[in-house]
Design a protein around this motif. Sequence first.
Motif, PDB file in Angstrom:
ATOM      1  N   TRP A 227       0.845  -1.190   0.000  1.00 39.64           N
ATOM      2  CA  TRP A 227       0.000   0.000   0.000  1.00 39.64           C
ATOM      3  C   TRP A 227       0.885   1.247   0.000  1.00 39.64           C
ATOM      4  CZ3 TRP A 227      -5.291   0.290  -0.341  1.00 39.64           C
ATOM      5  CH2 TRP A 227      -5.980  -0.917  -0.249  1.00 39.64           C
ATOM      6  N   PRO A 228       0.381   2.366  -0.492  1.00 41.92           N
ATOM      7  CA  PRO A 228       1.175   3.605  -0.458  1.00 41.92           C
ATOM      8  C   PRO A 228       1.378   4.079   0.974  1.00 41.92           C
ATOM      9  CG  PRO A 228      -1.066   4.038  -1.198  1.00 41.92           C
ATOM     10  CD  PRO A 228      -0.920   2.547  -1.142  1.00 41.92           C
ATOM     11  N   GLY A 229       2.200   5.126   1.129  1.00 37.41           N
ATOM     12  CA  GLY A 229       2.511   5.646   2.445  1.00 37.41           C
ATOM     13  C   GLY A 229       1.324   6.321   3.113  1.00 37.41           C
ATOM     14  N   LEU A 230       1.476   6.563   4.401  1.00 39.32           N
ATOM     15  CA  LEU A 230       0.400   7.155   5.194  1.00 39.32           C
ATOM     16  C   LEU A 230      -0.035   8.513   4.642  1.00 39.32           C
ATOM     17  CD1 LEU A 230      -1.422   7.036   7.683  1.00 39.32           C
ATOM     18  CD2 LEU A 230       0.449   8.078   9.009  1.00 39.32           C
ATOM     19  N   GLY A 231       0.924   9.316   4.176  1.00 37.82           N
ATOM     20  CA  GLY A 231       0.575  10.631   3.640  1.00 37.82           C
ATOM     21  C   GLY A 231      -0.358  10.529   2.446  1.00 37.82           C
ATOM     22  N   THR A 232      -0.074   9.602   1.549  1.00 39.74           N
ATOM     23  CA  THR A 232      -0.934   9.399   0.380  1.00 39.74           C
ATOM     24  C   THR A 232      -2.311   8.926   0.799  1.00 39.74           C
ATOM     25  OG1 THR A 232       0.979   8.851  -0.991  1.00 39.74           O
ATOM     26  CG2 THR A 232      -1.175   8.148  -1.793  1.00 39.74           C
TER      27      THR A 232
END
Length: 296
Positions: A203-208
Amino acid sequence: MLSVLAAATLWGSIGPSYALLAERQDADPIDIVTIRAAAATVLFLMWVLVRQPAALHVRRRDVPAFMAFGLVTVTAFYPILIYAFRETSVTVAALLLYLAPAIVTVTAALFLGEPLSMRKTAALALSLGGLALVVGAYQPGNLIASPLGILLGLASAACYAAYSIIGKPLLDRYPRSAVLAYHLLIGTAGLLIVRQVVEGNDWPGLGTIVLAAGYNGIFTTLAPIALYTLGLSALPSSEASLLAMWEPVVALALATMLLGEVISPAQVAGAALIFASGTLLVAPGRKSAALARVPR
């Protein structure tokens, strides 16, 4: 009418918001659509469970319709549209997607008992002509398509049209909150499975995730589909679909303001035609369908 136009305005920000997000974050498009759908689902189900839990009761004979509604209009539509843009040009994909009002208009006349009036036909012609100008279909270089891209574009139009075609009869039998809840819940469940097959556990990073869930989950998913469902409950499905063609005009304006894209006179003319189409639909002298029934 105003709720459909508001929905189209919010949907018009999808493309520019994706472009801005892509500049700042590294995420696959299917990740973004899955995150936005999941965020919208969680938020809306929390509201329904607190405010209208009884609305979630569905008669057994209508379960197949609700299943088809969610799986077609979310699970299938979101990925198909993404890959349509990958396999063909933005112009061709947009033109094929916005065949949806024509599909809705004809299907509603054949199966939902909605009259195919001269006013509605003229509005459809104005909208399609305006769309062709807005997306630059008059420039041969924009008309790049593979057979797969065309097939995906047509499939995206069919899925988009299905929200009005399948949703309208459901809205005649159930509260808006039930129709919207199962649209999101069933569709997102299927989309999570599709995303898992395509991308696996990465999964993408928390910010995304926060950005996609925050803006896209609320302002390009939950809010516009709730507003469109409100309009669809009061308007004929063909008219709601035609009014939603305001979306590419908004997308064009936002791309100009936020992304620095240059707007041409032909695109301005196309926007005017789409505006004229909506004006024709609500011109005085026609009894509004909204007056014929009281939305729940």
